[in-house]
Design an enzyme around this catalytic site. Sequence first.
Site, PDB file in Angstrom:
ATOM      1  N   LYS A  98       1.042  -0.981   0.017  1.00  0.00           N
ATOM      2  CA  LYS A  98      -0.122  -0.120   0.406  1.00  0.00           C
ATOM      3  C   LYS A  98       1.138   1.353   0.235  1.00  0.00           C
ATOM      4  O   LYS A  98       1.505   1.347   0.667  1.00  0.00           O
ATOM      5  CB  LYS A  98      -1.011   0.384   0.916  1.00  0.00           C
ATOM      6  N   GLY A 159      -8.429   9.140   8.869  1.00  0.00           N
ATOM      7  CA  GLY A 159      -9.381   9.399  10.658  1.00  0.00           C
ATOM      8  C   GLY A 159     -10.002  10.277  10.510  1.00  0.00           C
ATOM      9  O   GLY A 159     -10.716  10.680  11.543  1.00  0.00           O
ATOM     10  N   ASN A 208      -9.561   2.038   8.972  1.00  0.00           N
ATOM     11  CA  ASN A 208      -8.941   1.211  10.029  1.00  0.00           C
ATOM     12  C   ASN A 208      -8.964   2.414  11.499  1.00  0.00           C
ATOM     13  O   ASN A 208      -9.669   1.770  12.486  1.00  0.00           O
ATOM     14  CB  ASN A 208      -7.244   1.958   9.869  1.00  0.00           C
ATOM     15  N   THR A 209      -9.638   3.712  11.574  1.00  0.00           N
ATOM     16  CA  THR A 209      -9.445   4.427  12.725  1.00  0.00           C
ATOM     17  C   THR A 209     -11.563   3.969  12.786  1.00  0.00           C
ATOM     18  O   THR A 209     -11.458   4.297  14.234  1.00  0.00           O
ATOM     19  CB  THR A 209      -8.922   6.056  11.884  1.00  0.00           C
TER      20      THR A 209
END
Lengths: 263, 67
Positions: A98, A159, A208-209
């Site tokens: 990535k 995020g 993710n976040t």
Amino acid sequence: MEDIFKIGGEQLSSRLFLGSASYPSLSELRKSIEAAQPGLITVSLRRESSAGKGQEFWDIIKGFDIPVLPNTAGCYNAREAITTAEMAREIFETNRIKLEVIGDDYTLQPDPYGLLEATEELLNKGFEVYPYMTDDLVLAQRLVDLGCDILMPWGAPIGSGRGLNNIYALKQLRARFPDKTLVIDAGLGVPSHAAQAMELGYDAVLLNTAVAKAGDPPLMAGGFAKGVEAGRAAYLSGAIARQEHATPSTPLLDKPFWHQAQK
Amino acid sequence: MILININGVQAELDSSISVSDLLIKQGYGDKLVAVAVGGSFVPKSLYDNTIINNEDDVEIVAPMQGG
């Protein structure tokens, strides 16, 4: 309906890719992976002290037998990203990377010039590049011209939890690159954002976040898995066209009192 | 005597040293790590033949959580 998902020649079990960072504990990370059953887990590299505290994390990830997607997070130019990718390939034993080349601290917006430079060299070195990019159509075309089969436009800044900031641009990418694997990477906050991305025809989402910082990460992870499934089903099944007027869903022919009130 | 930087921290060594010997000397042993010297990746197969000299920057990295 069978819905096989292959990326880079490998069949993945899910269209949800889950990040492994920022969880309250390794236990919460483990439970979240169990709940999400992601197709890929993103991982990274850090400077290692000889005391070596990272081994426990890696033992957990290895225990899942889910393919990993290493990232080049924290790299601000092509050279750093290329070196990081090479180190990641050796450690994680995968050609997947990535590719993150950050251009702006405040938004963590990727640097398109550094991204193109690093992509070209990494493709030449045999990597399977997953470029973290903005939703810019011309940048996407340049990446495809270099040989990228996978594009990972952001939904919103990393995020931020804002969801899909620019639906128009994301639709354009899907329409213009129907044969490429498109993954929404970053900015999602809730499962409906993931569902929306999948409804647009995106092949997968990476987040993710939204899970790691949720009040109950495993519960949110399971929610995202369902959101991805729901959105994919909507895309495949063919949604109805939007219209401005109502259409009765119950057949009215021979209903009692039909139009009686008008007499 | 030479001065090098290991993960951004200055270290003093008696003389130039191979990557293999540095990893053993610094206690990394058989830990799962990857190495870059002077910003360039050094594959494991070249550890014995890659010599670290005065003022070299050495990065030693391991798996960690990532998004």
